[in-house]
Design a protein around this motif. Structure first.
Motif, PDB file in Angstrom:
ATOM      1  N   GLY A  52       7.286  10.987   5.477  1.00  0.00           N
ATOM      2  CA  GLY A  52       5.996  10.607   6.188  1.00  0.00           C
ATOM      3  C   GLY A  52       5.627  12.657   6.646  1.00  0.00           C
ATOM      4  N   ASP A  53       7.287  13.446   7.613  1.00  0.00           N
ATOM      5  CA  ASP A  53       6.126  14.649   7.616  1.00  0.00           C
ATOM      6  C   ASP A  53       6.673  15.353   5.816  1.00  0.00           C
ATOM      7  OD1 ASP A  53       8.457  14.038   7.157  1.00  0.00           O
ATOM      8  OD2 ASP A  53       9.234  14.978   9.556  1.00  0.00           O
ATOM      9  N   GLY A  54       6.539  14.384   4.997  1.00  0.00           N
ATOM     10  CA  GLY A  54       6.762  15.959   3.611  1.00  0.00           C
ATOM     11  C   GLY A  54       8.568  15.649   2.961  1.00  0.00           C
ATOM     12  N   ALA A 341      -0.012  16.906  -3.778  1.00  0.00           N
ATOM     13  CA  ALA A 341       0.548  15.326  -3.848  1.00  0.00           C
ATOM     14  C   ALA A 341       1.028  15.553  -2.000  1.00  0.00           C
ATOM     15  CB  ALA A 341       0.989  15.128  -5.407  1.00  0.00           C
ATOM     16  N   ALA A 342       2.353  16.951  -2.290  1.00  0.00           N
ATOM     17  CA  ALA A 342       3.453  17.021  -1.688  1.00  0.00           C
ATOM     18  C   ALA A 342       2.015  16.495  -0.088  1.00  0.00           C
ATOM     19  CB  ALA A 342       3.372  18.448  -1.432  1.00  0.00           C
ATOM     20  N   ASP A 343       1.546  16.885  -0.015  1.00  0.00           N
ATOM     21  CA  ASP A 343       0.493  16.442   1.173  1.00  0.00           C
ATOM     22  C   ASP A 343      -0.220  15.155   1.340  1.00  0.00           C
ATOM     23  OD1 ASP A 343       1.184  19.388   2.207  1.00  0.00           O
ATOM     24  OD2 ASP A 343      -0.087  20.192   0.634  1.00  0.00           O
ATOM     25  N   ALA A 344       0.112  14.731   0.383  1.00  0.00           N
ATOM     26  CA  ALA A 344      -0.993  13.488   0.020  1.00  0.00           C
ATOM     27  C   ALA A 344       0.031  12.471   1.332  1.00  0.00           C
ATOM     28  CB  ALA A 344      -0.582  12.941  -0.937  1.00  0.00           C
ATOM     29  N   VAL A 345       1.342  12.529   1.454  1.00  0.00           N
ATOM     30  CA  VAL A 345       2.079  11.249   2.627  1.00  0.00           C
ATOM     31  C   VAL A 345       1.432  11.263   3.973  1.00  0.00           C
ATOM     32  CG1 VAL A 345       4.316  10.201   2.882  1.00  0.00           C
ATOM     33  CG2 VAL A 345       3.003  10.358   0.293  1.00  0.00           C
ATOM     34  N   PRO A 346       2.060  12.845   4.065  1.00  0.00           N
ATOM     35  CA  PRO A 346       1.546  13.301   5.540  1.00  0.00           C
ATOM     36  C   PRO A 346      -0.637  13.383   6.045  1.00  0.00           C
ATOM     37  CG  PRO A 346       3.099  14.833   4.576  1.00  0.00           C
ATOM     38  CD  PRO A 346       2.664  13.977   3.542  1.00  0.00           C
ATOM     39  N   ALA A 347      -0.678  13.466   5.339  1.00  0.00           N
ATOM     40  CA  ALA A 347      -2.399  12.731   5.372  1.00  0.00           C
ATOM     41  C   ALA A 347      -2.152  12.024   6.153  1.00  0.00           C
ATOM     42  CB  ALA A 347      -3.015  13.441   4.454  1.00  0.00           C
ATOM     43  N   VAL A 348      -2.137  10.181   5.082  1.00  0.00           N
ATOM     44  CA  VAL A 348      -2.332   9.359   5.465  1.00  0.00           C
ATOM     45  C   VAL A 348      -0.706   8.685   6.452  1.00  0.00           C
ATOM     46  CG1 VAL A 348      -3.867   8.945   4.264  1.00  0.00           C
ATOM     47  CG2 VAL A 348      -1.288   8.512   3.859  1.00  0.00           C
ATOM     48  N   THR A 349       0.007   9.607   6.809  1.00  0.00           N
ATOM     49  CA  THR A 349       0.660   8.934   7.946  1.00  0.00           C
ATOM     50  C   THR A 349       1.357  10.120   9.321  1.00  0.00           C
ATOM     51  OG1 THR A 349       2.528   9.537   7.083  1.00  0.00           O
ATOM     52  CG2 THR A 349       2.127   7.618   6.540  1.00  0.00           C
ATOM     53  N   SER A 350       1.924  11.157   8.958  1.00  0.00           N
ATOM     54  CA  SER A 350       2.167  12.161  10.662  1.00  0.00           C
ATOM     55  C   SER A 350       1.112  12.716  11.011  1.00  0.00           C
ATOM     56  CB  SER A 350       3.857  12.718   9.619  1.00  0.00           C
ATOM     57  OG  SER A 350       3.474  13.217   8.813  1.00  0.00           O
ATOM     58  N   HIS A 351       0.668  13.451   9.602  1.00  0.00           N
ATOM     59  CA  HIS A 351      -0.705  13.667  10.135  1.00  0.00           C
ATOM     60  C   HIS A 351      -1.684  13.268  10.992  1.00  0.00           C
ATOM     61  CE1 HIS A 351       1.743  17.207   8.826  1.00  0.00           C
ATOM     62  NE2 HIS A 351       0.888  17.311   7.627  1.00  0.00           N
ATOM     63  N   ALA A 352      -1.530  12.135  10.717  1.00  0.00           N
ATOM     64  CA  ALA A 352      -2.538  11.105  11.219  1.00  0.00           C
ATOM     65  C   ALA A 352      -1.909  10.678  12.368  1.00  0.00           C
ATOM     66  CB  ALA A 352      -2.741   9.762  10.189  1.00  0.00           C
ATOM     67  N   ALA A 353      -0.891  10.670  12.785  1.00  0.00           N
ATOM     68  CA  ALA A 353      -0.717   9.979  14.217  1.00  0.00           C
ATOM     69  C   ALA A 353      -0.779  10.867  14.904  1.00  0.00           C
ATOM     70  CB  ALA A 353       1.333   9.263  13.385  1.00  0.00           C
TER      71      ALA A 353
END
Lengths: 406, 486, 405
Positions: A52-54, A341-353
């Motif tokens: 989630g954080d990368g 792509a490496a920033d994609a998951v954090p963008a909708v998970t940990s960074h959003a939280a």
């Protein structure tokens, strides 16, 4: 048993850390007898896990019990007799956190007439059984930020809601982060204030408990309760709706001077890399909202440009009502327009939280976090990836295997 | 030679004396004629360049995937596709190793290049042609092209009951000629919201009324044509000119009864010309008045072309927009009653009417994929996932349409979303290429990698449906588009 | 197990530099430039002369400058200071004023500006190197002005550090626009308020200044600090007025309250030239409309020779293009040069005089040690046939067409 979430903070690590990390991996003592997996609700073996954080863990074992993640580890074994759901070739990530939505809120989600409504709470208007929540869950969203719309300079309090397996929601945080707006329609000619400069003056006065009003007959008076609430606000995370770079600058200067830690929300009119650099230089996290297929290429490039300029970028479906399916599409559009792509998951998970002030318990697959997990047959940011499993709050909300069997 | 002599008459002296040069000049003045003689190069590939796309994974859509295939483009067309295609000398060879080669994508229903007014509120009328409102220089066409979308079906007006005439246009080069100006008559049984606009019963009644009027008018026009032919024949019989007396055999006269007045006039003109006469003699006037022509009604004439005659379905397609089950039922009833060639564009309603659609031989377009609104009154927002997969499973060959403007460029991501919801990858590719071409009746020109079709080809860096993929090379009519330009 | 663990550690190591990478790039040192053998129009009103000017560390050095500097040599070129727009009224991010109140002395034009607005870029690309953005004149008290470098290579206007900020008030009928007197019954409009007439505008200002002076009881909650700054000479006051009655009201109000001010607009200033000249009033004149149109005192009786008349009467006159944006300031100077000023006086009015009035004494002129805001022209900057060859803002080149000559 090696714990995958141990060597995470990376900043100062170089060669020496490599040795240390190896030592940790090899040196952690084996699991003790009361292995959490033995009595767990759900044990998953995942080919690839985006924490989630990368970070990425291969061959991850995730143990979920009582709605929480109780163990995350690379490799490892489980005691005899424990049932493990194995997705050897799948890609997993935390459930999506849609940080800025209005799902289940009344139209507009704002008490429009007043300039300052810091005491309004989004949670009070929230319909936990709204039909769009089911659609959001189907699209992989497990946590929502309910954020009042930018109709007031002080909009009120956001709330955080988690989705249940039946498509309803539970409010996780009823009085969430304060929300402000330095953009239209909060700034408009026929109300107070008309400009970002005016918004700065209104808030600066309110923080000191003073009312900055117009002498016009028809203006709504600034309520004493509103001023009192703002006068108490001296620290902590806040969200602020802005669209343009200059709005962002004035908003950040104003809120920082008060000791608040703003996160920018919106940012749909950042024109080009120069402005993106100027926004990134403010040093605050950014949430880009409402990305959709009809947006100009300039708007679609905003997440990538902000990221390239060094900002932390999250995506959210946004304040005006967007279809709950839009978040995944927005993610695909951001990636197709240059977000790594490496920033994609954090963008909708940990960074959003983090934008919701809930960085610890949400948006990560980590010990102690709310057990929200998605399993795909491909990368989570790829729109063609099929959802195989949705876990929300520790329970399976969707299981493709079960659906295919029907 | 006749033409050459004619040209020479107005040319300066020296040229006049050289009929060969005059002929060359005459041909140069008519490039269309010159081109027909030669290798038929199109405007885009006019230099006759040959391009060989070699070593990529070729997905022809019409046939099996070639893991390492070659696509040969020549003269604006696809010349050959296969695993063992010989690359001719002097061809521009593009190494496509690791890349994926597909036909250019086609958005089966969108409004890119139309103003919101023309696509939305617009002017009611069956004769409102989308091609007349199309701005071929809209810069967003270029951005769609760079995402591999090479052609668009412009579904004309989406709100008015009689939506006008849809067309098929290329996304480039700017100002390019349309691929089909009159692809389909558009009838909007439902609007996007399916709850907005006129109520359903009123809409269907309006459509039926218009089609019935068109049918009546066709009968009227046919009767008038017949009467006119009879009148002409009578007139000829009463007072044939000298030439006609000489020329007309009884067989010819009998055949002329079937001709239209225009054909008759053309024949007469040609006959006089062959006799070396400047023009026809004016004939004595027949005292009987000719039958009165029906008044102009372009609105009904546009619809008339979509009507079948009962025995054979109409050549012109009819695009019927129908979102919910009831709308689809109404659309299919209308199509049956007026012998239309139906293309049903819609959403949720198609899922439960697959058998009926198949029985009616209807083409299917899953449209408004680009709509992201969450309005609770919008039928589009209430669609459930997996629609395209369900339609493909029922062998309906669904085409995908974004229904949008800027959204058209992201067609591949919408197809990807259908893959995530269960649509097989090969079907997804077909849905945005061949099946889309079929829905607009242009499958003979495009939609697959087959020899003879337009050279609209895209070379992708990877999976065409991947967010991280991009178009490396885009060819329109065999000519490469600069994909780096933004 | 060990293998995946190592891979994980490796991933950490690879990620570390990526986190450190976006460190701020240092701003490149300004380039040393020499304009050799040019005709210098120094912006101070003196006759053009031949010479060389160097730019060293963002400052002008008269003469050929240090060796090793980039030498710009174009035959027959003229070097002039960049124009200084003393009252820019284009390039706002939202409305031009915080119109929900009539008196907003705390509004800072810095917060009204959209620094990446095309208005700033176009100004620079027409030779205007400094823009002092003013709040709109739709408020009785609009707020504080802010001086900007019109454009920089980074693609934005940048506030000039330490530039003084003037307080702007309007003695005109603009602040009354849209306001209406409260009618019977409730209203939802915030514009049911004062002032609704010219008299109302003067009345509010008189009350405020007399209160700031301590002569009169201040209105509830009024913050009078900025007005006291003006009265005590710590801050410049700008008064936007156009029509003769407002110009006279300004003179009276200044005498009553005892403040000095910079007059802006002054379309009918020629009618009160004696009063203005006697007080040696500083005037920011313009914009002169190319075509007079409209109704009311603001739009009639504009005298084309206004600038020259005020100057002859003893005023110090600078020029502005106002809401048209800094890109039209050169045109205003051409107007002035046609109607009464010499070409070099007109150039001074749009450069050094404007800079002096705005408290920027090192700008708008070519002089030893002045700020390096210069423009290279193919001829005199106020000849319509002259082409712009190069623009230097604060020592850095933002526009360069010398290579095409």
């Amino acid at each position: 048993m090696p714990r995958a979430d141990v060597p995470r903070r990376a900043g100062r690590l170089l060669r020496a850390t490599f040795a240390a990390a190896c030592a940790l991996v090899g040196g952690v003592p084996a699991a003790h007898a009361d292995d959490p997996a033995a009595s767990a609700d759900l044990v998953l073996r995942l080919g690839t896990l985006h924490v989630g954080d990368g970070d990425v863990v291969n061959d991850a074992l995730v143990v979920i019990d009582d709605g929480r993640v109780v163990a995350v580890q690379a490799g490892g074994t489980v005691p005899e007799g424990v049932r493990v759901r194995t997705f050897a070739r799948a890609v997993a990530c935390p459930g999506f956190v849609d940080a800025v939505t209005q799902y289940g809120l009344d139209d507009g989600a704002a008490e429009r007439p007043d300039t300052l409504t810091p005491d309004v709470r989004a949670a009070d208007a929230f319909d936990v059984r709204a039909p769009e929540l089911r659609a959001a869950l189907d699209a992989g969203t497990t946590t929502l930020g309910l954020v009042p719309a930018p109709w007031n300079v002080a909009c009120g309090r956001a709330a955080t809601a988690g989705l249940r397996t039946d498509g309803s929601a539970e409010v996780l945080e009823r009085v969430g982060v304060p929300v402000f707006a330095f953009r239209a329609p909060a700034l408009r000619r026929d109300r107070v204030p008309a400009t970002a400069a005016g918004a700065r003056l209104v808030l600066e006065a309110a923080f000191e408990g003073r009312a900055w009003t117009t002498s016009g007959e028809g203006a709504a008076p600034l309520r004493a309760e509103a001023l009192a609430e703002l006068a108490q606000l001296r620290s902590g995370a806040v969200l602020v709706h802005v669209d343009r770079a200059e709005e962002a600058r004035v908003a950040v200067e104003t809120l920082r001077a008060r000791g608040l830690a703003p996160t920018l929300v919106g940012l749909r009119q950042i024109a080009g890399p120069d402005e993106a650099r100027a926004v990134a230089a403010l040093g605050v996290p950014c949430v880009v909202t409402e990305l959709g297929p009809e947006d100009s290429l300039a708007t679609l490039a905003v997440p990538a440009e902000l990221r390239a300029a060094g900002a932390t970028v999250a995506l959210a479906s946004g304040a005006p009502a967007q279809s709950p399916r839009t978040l995944r599409l927005a993610l695909a559009l951001a990636v197709a327009n240059g977000l790594p792509a490496a920033d994609a998951v954090p963008a909708v998970t940990s960074h959003a939280a983090a934008a919701l002030g809930a960085s610890k318990g949400l948006g990560r697959v980590a010990v102690g976090a709310r057990a929200d997990l998605l399993v795909f047959d491909g990368a989570p940011w790829e729109p063609a990836s099929r959802l195989l499993l949705t876990v929300t709050g520790g329970h399976v909300a969707f299981d493709a295997a079960r659906k295919d069997a029907q | 030679m006749h033409d050459a002599a004619g040209a020479g008459r107005y040319a300066p002296g020296p040229v006049m004396r050289r009929p060969g040069l005059a002929l060359a000049l005459a041909l140069a003045a008519f490039p269309a004629v010159a081109r027909a003689e030669g290798d038929a190069p199109s405007p885009a590939g006019a230099d006759g360049a040959v391009v060989a796309l070699v070593g990529g994974e070729v997905r022809p859509v019409s046939g099996p995937v070639l893991p390492r295939g070659t696509v040969l483009l020549r003269g604006g067309r696809i010349a050959a596709v296969g695993a063992d295609v010989a690359v001719p000398e002097g061809a521009r060879v593009i190494d496509c190793a690791g890349a994926v080669v597909t036909p250019g994508l086609i958005d089966a229903d969108c409004a890119l290049g139309l103003t919101p007014w023309d696509a939305g509120a617009g002017v009611p009328g069956a004769d409102a042609r989308a091609i007349d409102a199309f701005d071929g220089w809209d810069e967003r066409l270029g951005t769609a092209l760079r995402e591999g979308v090479t052609a668009l079906v412009l579904g004309a007006n989406r709100e008015q009951v009689l939506g006008g005439v849809a067309c098929v246009v290329p996304t480039g080069p700017p100002g390019a000629a349309p691929l089909a100006s009159d692809a389909a008559v558009v009838l909007n049984v439902s609007t996007r919201g399916a709850g907005g606009g006129a109520p359903g019963a009123f809409r269907t009644a309006t459509i039926r009324g218009a089609l019935q009027a068109a049918l009546d008018r066709r009968i009227e026009v046919e009767r008038w044509r017949r009467d006119l032919a009879e009148y002409e024949d009578e007139r000829l019989a009463v007072e044939p000119t000298l030439e006609e007396r000489l020329l007309l055999s009884p067989e010819l006269l009998a055949r002329m009864r079937l001709w239209t007045p225009a054909e008759r006039a053309a024949w007469r003109e040609a006959t006089y010309k062959s006799m070396g006469r400047e023009k026809a003699y004016t004939k004595p006037k027949n005292p009987a008045t000719p039958p009165r022509a029906p008044g102009d009604d372009p609105n009904l004439d546009a619809l008339r072309d979509a009507l079948g005659d009962g025995a054979t379905p109409a050549a012109r397609r009819t695009l019927l927009r129908a979102e919910l089950e009831g709308d689809v039922d109404a659309a299919l009833r209308i199509a049956a009653d007026f012998a239309l060639t139906p293309v049903v564009a819609g959403g949720e309603g198609l899922r439960r009417r697959t058998a009926e659609l198949a029985r009616a031989h209807a083409r299917v377009v899953l449209t408004h994929l680009g709509d992201t609104s969450a309005s609770t009154t919008s039928a589009v927002a209430r669609r459930s996932p997996g629609l395209a997969a369900a339609l493909a499973a029922a062998r309906l060959r669904p085409a995908l349409g974004t229904g949008g403007v800027g959204a058209a460029r992201w067609l591949r991501l919408f197809a990807a979303r259908e893959i995530a919801e269960g649509l097989p990858r090969d079907a997804a590719l077909a849905a945005v290429t061949l099946w889309a071409a079929e829905s607009a009746g242009v499958e003979a020109q495009m939609g697959s990698l087959d020899a003879g079709k337009r050279g609209d080809v895209v070379v992708w860096s990877g999976d065409p449906f991947g967010a991280t993929s991009r178009a490396l090379h885009v060819f329109v009519e065999g000519a490469e588009v600069d994909v780096a330009a933004r | 197990m060990t293998r995946t663990g190592s891979a994980f550690a490796l991933a950490v190591l690879v990620a570390a530099p990526a986190v450190l990478a976006p460190a701020a790039a240092a701003r490149p040192a300004p380039q040393a430039l020499v304009f050799g053998d040019v005709t210098i129009a120094d912006g101070l009103g003196t006759a053009p002369r031949k010479g060389s000017v160097a730019i060293v560390d963002g400052r002008l050095v008269l003469g050929t400058g240090p060796s090793g500097a980039r030498r710009v040599a174009v035959d027959g070129a003229w070097l002039a200071p960049g124009f200084v727009e003393p009252s820019g009224r284009a390039g706002y991010v939202h409305a031009d004023a915080e119109g929900t109140r009539e008196m907003t002395p705390d509004v800072d034009a810095r917060d009204l500006a959209d620094v990446r607005s095309s208005a700033f870029r176009e100004a620079a690309f027409e030779g205007c190197t400094t823009v002092v953005l003013a709040p709109g004149a739709t408020n009785v008290v609009g707020g504080l002005t802010q001086a900007f470098h019109a454009w920089t290579p980074e693609g934005a206007a940048v506030p000039i550090a330490g530039a003084p900020q003037a307080l702007q008030i309007a003695l005109a009928d603009e602040p009354t626009n849209g306001n209406f007197p409260p009618r019977s019954g409730p209203t939802t409009s915030i514009y049911a308020r004062r002032p609704t007439t010219r008299m109302g505008v003067v009345w509010m200002l008189r009350q405020t200044f007399l209160a700031a002076k301590g002569v009169q009881q201040p209105p509830d909650g009024a913050d009078l600090a900025r007005y006291r700054d003006v009265l005590e000479g710590r801050r410049t006051l700008r008064v936007v007025s156009h029509a003769v009655q407002d110009l006279n009201a300004g003179v009276r109000l200044a005498d009553e309250a005892g403040f000095r001010y910079v007059l802006e607009g002054a379309d009918e200033g020629y009618m009160v030239r004696e009063a203005l000249g006697r007080r040696a009033t500083q005037v920011i004149s313009g914009p002169l409309p190319s075509v007079t149109s409209g109704v009311g005192p603001e739009f009639t009786d504009t005298a084309l020779r206004n600038t020259a008349i005020l100057r002859e009467a003893g005023c110090t006159v600078a020029l502005t293009a106002g809401a048209q944006g800094g890109r039209w300031l050169r045109e205003q100077a051409m107007f002035a040069a046609r109607y009464g000023l010499t070409r070099d006086e007109a150039l001074a009015a749009a450069t050094s005089v404007a800079a002096d009035i705005c408290g920027l004494p090192d700008r708008g002129r070519i002089a030893e040690g002045a700020a390096a805001d210069v423009v290279l022209w193919s001829g005199h900057p106020l000849l319509p046939s002259s082409r712009m060859l190069m623009v230097v803002v604060d020592g850095r080149v933002v526009f360069d067409r010398t290579g095409e000559e």
